[in-house]
Design a protein around this motif. Structure first.
Motif, PDB file in Angstrom:
ATOM      1  N   LEU A 135     -27.816  20.733 -57.422  1.00 33.90           N
ATOM      2  CA  LEU A 135     -27.607  19.960 -56.186  1.00 33.90           C
ATOM      3  C   LEU A 135     -27.829  18.475 -56.465  1.00 33.90           C
ATOM      4  O   LEU A 135     -28.659  18.149 -57.304  1.00 33.90           O
ATOM      5  CB  LEU A 135     -28.557  20.439 -55.089  1.00 33.90           C
ATOM      6  CG  LEU A 135     -28.427  21.922 -54.728  1.00 33.90           C
ATOM      7  CD1 LEU A 135     -29.444  22.310 -53.657  1.00 33.90           C
ATOM      8  CD2 LEU A 135     -27.022  22.245 -54.250  1.00 33.90           C
ATOM      9  N   PRO A 136     -27.132  17.571 -55.801  1.00 37.06           N
ATOM     10  CA  PRO A 136     -26.018  17.830 -54.888  1.00 37.06           C
ATOM     11  C   PRO A 136     -24.851  18.515 -55.622  1.00 37.06           C
ATOM     12  O   PRO A 136     -24.519  18.134 -56.736  1.00 37.06           O
ATOM     13  CB  PRO A 136     -25.592  16.454 -54.389  1.00 37.06           C
ATOM     14  CG  PRO A 136     -26.470  15.465 -55.072  1.00 37.06           C
ATOM     15  CD  PRO A 136     -27.386  16.159 -55.996  1.00 37.06           C
ATOM     16  N   VAL A 153     -19.822  21.188 -49.329  1.00 33.12           N
ATOM     17  CA  VAL A 153     -20.708  20.267 -50.045  1.00 33.12           C
ATOM     18  C   VAL A 153     -22.155  20.603 -49.689  1.00 33.12           C
ATOM     19  O   VAL A 153     -22.499  20.731 -48.510  1.00 33.12           O
ATOM     20  CB  VAL A 153     -20.384  18.798 -49.679  1.00 33.12           C
ATOM     21  CG1 VAL A 153     -21.368  17.851 -50.338  1.00 33.12           C
ATOM     22  CG2 VAL A 153     -18.947  18.463 -50.078  1.00 33.12           C
ATOM     23  N   ASN A 155     -25.760  19.024 -50.191  1.00 36.50           N
ATOM     24  CA  ASN A 155     -26.543  17.910 -50.709  1.00 36.50           C
ATOM     25  C   ASN A 155     -27.958  18.325 -51.066  1.00 36.50           C
ATOM     26  O   ASN A 155     -28.537  17.844 -52.017  1.00 36.50           O
ATOM     27  CB  ASN A 155     -26.555  16.761 -49.694  1.00 36.50           C
ATOM     28  CG  ASN A 155     -25.208  16.055 -49.684  1.00 36.50           C
ATOM     29  OD1 ASN A 155     -24.672  15.730 -50.755  1.00 36.50           O
ATOM     30  ND2 ASN A 155     -24.633  15.879 -48.512  1.00 36.50           N
ATOM     31  N   SER A 156     -28.510  19.260 -50.278  1.00 34.91           N
ATOM     32  CA  SER A 156     -29.851  19.764 -50.569  1.00 34.91           C
ATOM     33  C   SER A 156     -29.941  21.199 -50.055  1.00 34.91           C
ATOM     34  O   SER A 156     -29.021  21.689 -49.391  1.00 34.91           O
ATOM     35  CB  SER A 156     -30.894  18.898 -49.871  1.00 34.91           C
ATOM     36  OG  SER A 156     -30.789  19.127 -48.475  1.00 34.91           O
ATOM     37  N   ASP A 159     -29.031  22.327 -46.532  1.00 31.45           N
ATOM     38  CA  ASP A 159     -27.629  22.513 -46.127  1.00 31.45           C
ATOM     39  C   ASP A 159     -27.190  23.978 -46.186  1.00 31.45           C
ATOM     40  O   ASP A 159     -26.123  24.325 -45.696  1.00 31.45           O
ATOM     41  CB  ASP A 159     -26.684  21.698 -47.022  1.00 31.45           C
ATOM     42  CG  ASP A 159     -26.753  20.214 -46.702  1.00 31.45           C
ATOM     43  OD1 ASP A 159     -27.257  19.877 -45.621  1.00 31.45           O
ATOM     44  OD2 ASP A 159     -26.293  19.415 -47.540  1.00 31.45           O
ATOM     45  N   LYS A 175     -22.146  18.251 -58.483  1.00 30.94           N
ATOM     46  CA  LYS A 175     -21.210  17.198 -58.086  1.00 30.94           C
ATOM     47  C   LYS A 175     -21.143  16.144 -59.189  1.00 30.94           C
ATOM     48  O   LYS A 175     -22.179  15.624 -59.618  1.00 30.94           O
ATOM     49  CB  LYS A 175     -21.682  16.570 -56.770  1.00 30.94           C
ATOM     50  CG  LYS A 175     -20.608  15.804 -56.097  1.00 30.94           C
ATOM     51  CD  LYS A 175     -20.958  15.543 -54.653  1.00 30.94           C
ATOM     52  CE  LYS A 175     -19.859  14.726 -54.029  1.00 30.94           C
ATOM     53  NZ  LYS A 175     -20.229  14.182 -52.759  1.00 30.94           N
TER      54      LYS A 175
END
Ligand code: ADP
Ligand code: MG
Length: 347
Positions: A135-136, A153, A155-156, A159, A175
């Motif tokens: 992550l992200p 997506v 991010n952490s 999510d 990413k």
């Protein structure tokens, strides 16, 4: 006529462009598609509208063709295997089995010693926690993704929604801090001879290709490495036809394979006007066993994908001599749908 009848599965713009190339090579085309309005029917010699699991229709299709190819990779492998028992399917169904599955695809590439993004196979929320070092990241469905569909997506860890039930298999990819995206199209013939197009620089918006150009603004090392990797991959797969390798270049200038498309590719539209042979011509030649011809570039070029409503403005425009507008003739305009493209030849 070359006396060859090629069957094409799928009737979108890639199918249309394959049919148009086939015509210039005097190859007859029969398209089968589950889209009643598929634009390729305008260019095929015959069109069969059918679900892909309709045994009678598939039998009719197979009975009429000499060789079968496809314009998209998300066809059930069992159907390709079934067809392959009677008529040769190229690229081979086994290639499709690997590439339509992100886990198998990435494992295959990594085993060749070629770098991809860092990734892990994900079956549930705990797996995401286990791999939080990614992550992200981007969670992608393991199969059936295209144009960013099936991507989330992350991010952490927060999510990962509590009510997610992970009904499909996924992969989680770290990413990449992208410097650039490029692609290499390679056509490999039955005897192993290859034509490798120069790397194409691609710009995506909302995970959809928006713009492509040659030459790509990259250094010599990346240029060679991108072409060499494509050759290694095509050889290992014993690939026949045109194939595309999509790459990421990160901020540290590392070249990473994003994914492989076992078919002609959107970023290769500009090969129609910029080379003596397009990716479509080369694909038809390779799968039909026609004669290999040396690739020659005629011009630099840029290609703009025309999405959704943008097509309306293009339909009423006039174009210069070095601009080539392609209208796919799709009946309904939908947001972000690929409706056409414009190629501009450059000095
Ligand atoms: P599709 O199968 O829908 O083409 P891709 O995996 O090629 O999906 O993703 C589409 C686009 O999304 C890529 O071309 C890139 O712009 C962006 N993208 C996908 N994965 C990553 C990643 N790991 N890091 C950064 N950008 C990504
Ligand atoms: Mg892609």
């Amino acid at each position: 006529m070359s006396d060859i009848t090629l069957g094409i599965i799928g009737s979108g713009q890639l199918g249309s462009l394959l049919c148009q190339a086939a015509k210039t090579l005097k190859v007859k085309t029969i398209v089968i598609s589950d889209d009643e309005h598929g634009p390729a029917q305008e260019y095929a010699d015959q069109f069969i509208f059918s679900k892909y699991d309709n045994k009678d229709k598939i039998k009719e299709f197979v009975g009429k063709v000499d060789i079968v190819t496809y314009e998209f990779e998300n066809i059930p492998v069992e159907i390709l295997n079934q067809i392959n028992k009677e008529k040769k399917v190229l690229p081979k169904p086994e290639i499709n089995r690997i590439i339509q599955n992100r886990k198998l695809e990435k494992s295959f590439i990594n085993e060749l010693g070629i770098a991809t993004t860092k990734w892990a196979f994900i079956e549930n929320a705990e797996d995401v926690t286990k791999h939080k070092n990614l992550l992200p990241g981007i969670l992608k469905t393991n199969t059936l993704g295209y144009d960013g569909h099936g991507q989330f997506v992350l991010n952490s860890l927060t999510d990962v929604k509590k009510d997610w039930c992970f009904t499909a298999d996924y992969i989680l990819e770290k990413k990449v801090n992208l410097k650039k995206e490029i692609s290499v199209i390679i056509t490999r013939f039955i005897d192993g001879e290859t034509s490798i197009y120069e790397p194409i620089e691609n710009l995506h918006k909302d995970q959809i290709l928006k713009h492509s150009k040659i030459p790509a603004d990259i250094d010599e090392k990346i240029y060679k490495q991108a072409q060499n990797n494509a050759k290694i991959i095509a050889d290992k797969l014993d690939y026949v036809g045109s194939m595309c390798v999509e790459y990421f270049i990160d901020q540290d200038n590392n070249l990473l394979v994003n994914e492989i498309a076992p078919r002609v590719h959107n970023s290769g539209h500009l090969t129609i006007n910029a080379f003596n042979l397009s990716q479509y011509h080369n694909h038809i030649k390779a799968v039909c066993g026609l004669k290999f011809e040396k690739l020659k570039k005629n011009s630099n070029a840029e290609m703009i994908n025309i999405l959704g409503k943008e097509i309306e403005e293009y339909r009423s425009k006039t174009f210069k001599e070095d601009e080539f507008f392609f209208d796919y003739g799709k009946k309904t305009i939908k947001e972000k749908r690929k409706m056409g493209h414009l190629t501009i030849l450059k000095k």
